[in-house]
Design an enzyme around this catalytic site. Structure first.
Site, short mmCIF file in Angstrom:
data_model
loop_
_atom_site.label_atom_id
_atom_site.label_comp_id
_atom_site.label_asym_id
_atom_site.label_seq_id
_atom_site.Cartn_x
_atom_site.Cartn_y
_atom_site.Cartn_z
N GLY A 169 1.02 -1.23 -0.23
CA GLY A 169 0.10 -0.04 0.21
C GLY A 169 0.83 0.89 0.35
O GLY A 169 1.48 1.59 -0.84
N CYS A 170 1.29 1.60 0.76
CA CYS A 170 1.56 3.28 1.36
C CYS A 170 3.02 3.27 0.93
O CYS A 170 3.69 4.22 0.43
CB CYS A 170 1.50 4.11 2.35
SG CYS A 170 0.05 4.09 2.97
#
Length: 227
Positions: A169-170
Site C-alpha cells: 500500500g503506502c
C-alpha cells in the site's frame, strides 16, 4: 508461431519464490545511491504496528522498527533528513474522501482520528522531534499533499529510502511517486511489513523490477557508515 512477447505466466510458484528468484538473478542494473539521501518512514503508528492492540496492525520482520531506527540514526548523524508519516483524519472524515467510504467500523481507515492512540507513533520509534520532519498524510503516498517534496528539494536530496507499511500500500505508493519525481529510490527489505506474505513479496518483486532498488537493510547501513 514464435512471438516476441509473453503471455501471462501461471506456473504455481508462490510470490515468495518469485521474489527470491528475482533477487538471486538480478536482471537490471541498480539505480544506486546518489550523493545525499532521505529516510522516509511510512506510517509507523500504533494502528499498523501494535499487533497486541489493533486488528489493523501487522508484523513481518519483528526487528522492523529496530532496523528503521538504526538507519534513521545514521542518516541523522550524517546530516541527512529523516521523515516520519502517519495517517489521521478529522472527526467528520471528510479529508479521507472516497477512500473512507467502503466501510465504517471502529477499525476503518477514516476512523483513525487526529491525536488518537491509533494515530500516535509506536513508542518504539526513535523520533528526534528537534530535527525529524513529521507529517500527517491522508492518502497512500507520503508525497501526496504533504511538504515532503519541498523538504527534499531544500536538502538537495537525490535518493529516497522508503521504509514502513504496508509494502503493498503506502510503501509502494511512496516508492512509485519517488521514482516519478526523479529520485533514486531504495526499499530495505527488513524495514517493510504487510499482512500477508503474498502481498509483501509480490510488491517487493514489482518494486525491484520497475521502481526501486529492493535491498537488504545492511546495504543502507554500510552506505551511511561510509559517509
Amino acid at each position: 508461431m514464435t512471438i516476441p512477447g509473453t503471455r501471462m505466466v501461471s506456473d504455481g510458484r508462490t510470490a515468495r519464490q518469485i521474489f527470491e528468484e528475482v533477487m538471486a538473478n538480478p536482471a537490471r542494473a541498480r539505480f544506486g545511491f546518489g550523493a545525499k539521501l532521505a529516510i522516509v518512514n511510512v506510517d509507523f503508528q500504533n494502528a499498523y504496528t501494535r499487533i497486541d492492540e489493533f486488528k489493523t496492525a501487522y508484523e513481518t520482520d519483528p526487528r522492523q522498527i529496530e532496523h528503521t531506527n538504526t538507519i534513521s540514526r545514521l542518516a541523522r548523524a550524517a546530516g541527512m533528513p529523516v521523515v516520519w508519516t502517519h495517517v489521521g483524519y478529522m472527526d467528520s472524515a471528510a479529508d479521507a474522501g472516497v477512500w473512507g467510504t467502503r466501510t465504517d467500523t471502529p477499525d476503518s481507515l477514516q476512523n483513525i482520528k487526529y491525536d488518537s492512540r491509533r494515530h500516535a507513533f509506536d513508542d518504539r520509534c526513535e523520533i528526534d522531534h528537534a530535527v525529524d520532519a513529521i507529517y500527517t498524510k491522508r492518502m497512500p503516498s507520503a508525497f501526496f499533499e504533504t511538504p515532503l517534496q519541498s523538504l527534499l528539494v531544500w536538502h538537495k536530496v537525490d535518493t529516497v529510502v522508503v521504509t514502513g507499511g504496508s509494502t503493498s500500500g503506502c510503501v509502494r505508493a511512496t516508492a512509485v511517486d519517488s521514482l516519478s519525481r526523479g529520485y533514486r529510490t531504495i526499499v530495505p527489505i527488513e524495514t517493510c511489513a504487510d499482512k500477508h506474505e503474498s502481498f509483501h513479496f509480490a510488491n517487493l518483486t514489482d518494486l525491484q523490477l520497475k521502481y526501486a532498488d529492493v535491498v537488504p537493510v545492511q546495504d543502507v547501513v554500510d552506505w551511511l557508515e561510509a559517509r
